[in-house]
Design an enzyme around this catalytic site. Sequence first.
Site, PDB file in Angstrom:
ATOM      1  N   GLY A   1       0.772  -1.237   0.000  1.00 24.16           N
ATOM      2  CA  GLY A   1       0.000   0.000   0.000  1.00 24.16           C
ATOM      3  C   GLY A   1       0.799   1.280   0.000  1.00 24.16           C
TER       4      GLY A   1
ATOM      5  N   GLY B   1       2.767   2.375  -2.484  1.00 28.30           N
ATOM      6  CA  GLY B   1       2.858   2.971  -3.816  1.00 28.30           C
ATOM      7  C   GLY B   1       4.018   2.482  -4.660  1.00 28.30           C
ATOM      8  N   LYS B   2       4.480   1.260  -4.420  1.00 27.65           N
ATOM      9  CA  LYS B   2       5.614   0.726  -5.202  1.00 27.65           C
ATOM     10  C   LYS B   2       5.281   0.686  -6.692  1.00 27.65           C
ATOM     11  CE  LYS B   2       5.820  -3.227  -3.078  1.00 27.65           C
ATOM     12  NZ  LYS B   2       4.806  -3.037  -2.013  1.00 27.65           N
ATOM     13  N   THR B   3       4.095   0.171  -7.017  1.00 26.19           N
ATOM     14  CA  THR B   3       3.745   0.025  -8.428  1.00 26.19           C
ATOM     15  C   THR B   3       3.631   1.380  -9.106  1.00 26.19           C
ATOM     16  OG1 THR B   3       2.586  -2.070  -8.026  1.00 26.19           O
ATOM     17  CG2 THR B   3       2.020  -0.872 -10.028  1.00 26.19           C
ATOM     18  N   SER B   4       2.954   2.326  -8.472  1.00 26.84           N
ATOM     19  CA  SER B   4       2.813   3.657  -9.069  1.00 26.84           C
ATOM     20  C   SER B   4       4.168   4.308  -9.307  1.00 26.84           C
ATOM     21  CB  SER B   4       1.966   4.550  -8.159  1.00 26.84           C
ATOM     22  OG  SER B   4       0.660   4.055  -8.026  1.00 26.84           O
TER      23      SER B   4
ATOM     24  N   ASP C   1       5.038  -9.174  -8.386  1.00 24.09           N
ATOM     25  CA  ASP C   1       4.029  -9.204  -7.331  1.00 24.09           C
ATOM     26  C   ASP C   1       2.928 -10.187  -7.714  1.00 24.09           C
ATOM     27  OD1 ASP C   1       2.043  -8.740  -5.465  1.00 24.09           O
ATOM     28  OD2 ASP C   1       2.206  -6.560  -5.558  1.00 24.09           O
TER      29      ASP C   1
END
Length: 613
Positions: free
Chosen positions: A24, A26-29, A51
């Site tokens: 939650g 924000g790694k992907t963003s 992931d």
Amino acid sequence: MKLPAYQPDPSATTRFLFFTGKGGVGKTSLSCATALKLADAGKRVLLVSTDPASNLDEVLDTRLSNHPTPIAGAPGLDAMNINPVDAAAAYRERLIGPMRGLLPESALRSMEEQLSGSCTVEIAAFDEFSGLIGEPAASKDYDHVIFDTAPTGHTLRLMSLAKAWDQFLDSNTSGTSCLGPLAGLEKQRSIYEATVNTLADAAATTLVLVSRPQLSALREAERTAGELRALGVGNQTLVINGSFETKCPEDPTAQAMQQRGRAAMTAAVPFIGSMPAFIVPLRPINILGLDGLRALLKEDDGTTTTPPRSTDWTAPDMESLEDLVATIEQQGHGVVMTMGKGGVGKTTVAAAIAVMLARRGHAVHLSTTDPAAHVAQTLAGQVPGLTLSRIDPAAETALYQSEVMQDQAPAMDEAGRSLLEEDLRSPCTEEIAVFRAFAREVGQGTDRFVVLDTAPTGHTLLLLDASEAYQRELERQARANQPEEVLRLLERLRDPAFTRILIVTLPEATPVHEAAALQEDLRRARIEPFAWVINQSLLDCGSCDPLLQRREEAEHRYLREVVEKHATRTAWLPWQAEEPTGPEALARLATSGLLARMPGATRQVEDSFADRP
């Protein structure tokens, strides 16, 4: 603490970047936005997700596979998903497939069991992405390879012990849960060793630690930083995502949110100052699509990227937590479990339910696996009928490790013992060790209410999976006479009259979609969730801060998605300026969904966006 804004420099960025952090944050963003920034600067970039609950497809608005796919509108950017679960299934089949028809079914099932669990998933993922690092030809067409999620310290340590595998596999026939995954990897050793060396090369690799301005997220980042630094991965950068400064000083909600972030960062000053550190401001939009990703790293505050608009909106029919408790208590006893990804508030929701049940005259036992357990600690001795305990994963694991070492180590040489010790530090070992305590707590639900604040999603699912796997593991170790609570655990978890599962989420894209995936996994295990709890909602918070107003409006789509698509029952809890502690605050929280019990109330939302950050 004033930190510079995060702006990746195309001329100074290493070839490999790994983004890591707790769920939650924000790694992907941030990994997507970084990849897009480098591609926009003319670089050839490959973005890779490892992931198992990847939402890379959603963020990039592109259907991805395990092969590089060009991203429309971003020349030079390719992306791919390495699904560790699929990789693990394919990996198991590569090992077991040739044996079908040659070995009896019982032997094949035993092999499959040894190749189950999080270790196989983790090692299979490492097997997949190491080819992009340890084999130069695999990524020769790219200037940068960016990974959304990094390998854990456990995996790196395991791979660094590759030379000890032979003797370990030959001599160790029982006692650990991660033996099988190593069996098929011997041919890959040179690639793994090259990968580990590249990760430790500061000129080649940067580890980007992603956090929120929250104490728990910063502590997790600090723990990860220390663990990986000890393994030689020393080129690290910290990015604190979601920094908030209000434009409405008279707004109590905005002021509380700002102060909470400042307090967390102040407490973490030594860690933040130990490496290059940057911030990314909180955005009012959902970081989806290329426009959203470009807005994430814009140097302005992001509040004018989409024109404001007015819209009428009708809240879906939701309940308070007290409504759920009223149904739960009708059985008179049983188990209540709060589940969901990290940081959604499972501990608080579990404590509020326990207080409410105890105040209604029931015998209640609240058990947590939260190492801090501060919410539960505030209830000690204050609520008649409520007892407390904590499952200590470290203590349970240490006991199990000691038992296995005593059984297995005497027959091994020093290299084999080193590998066995590392194997026993794996996530799989903790699942097995904690299982016994978990089963014991569930067993108490026969004559009282047991409320379990479980660990984050992946850990919890492994505990549930272990209800069958654990018994086979014990049989493999020739340990008999297991207590009834172990033997009956899965039966009790599947009984909706005995166990009520509450899925806790936030009204945001990633928590909702990961919770939906969790629900599907539970259903595959024939466990049906009782209800969802949407926590920390800004709905009707009354903020005058423009950014918070837009974030509130952005919740609407996810509130509706949960109520209309995923949940059979939905409870709603408002955003809390401070975490509720003590019985009075928790009791107020349980009754705080009064607004949500007013279906049909129409709200005029001014100056708002349609998307969620």
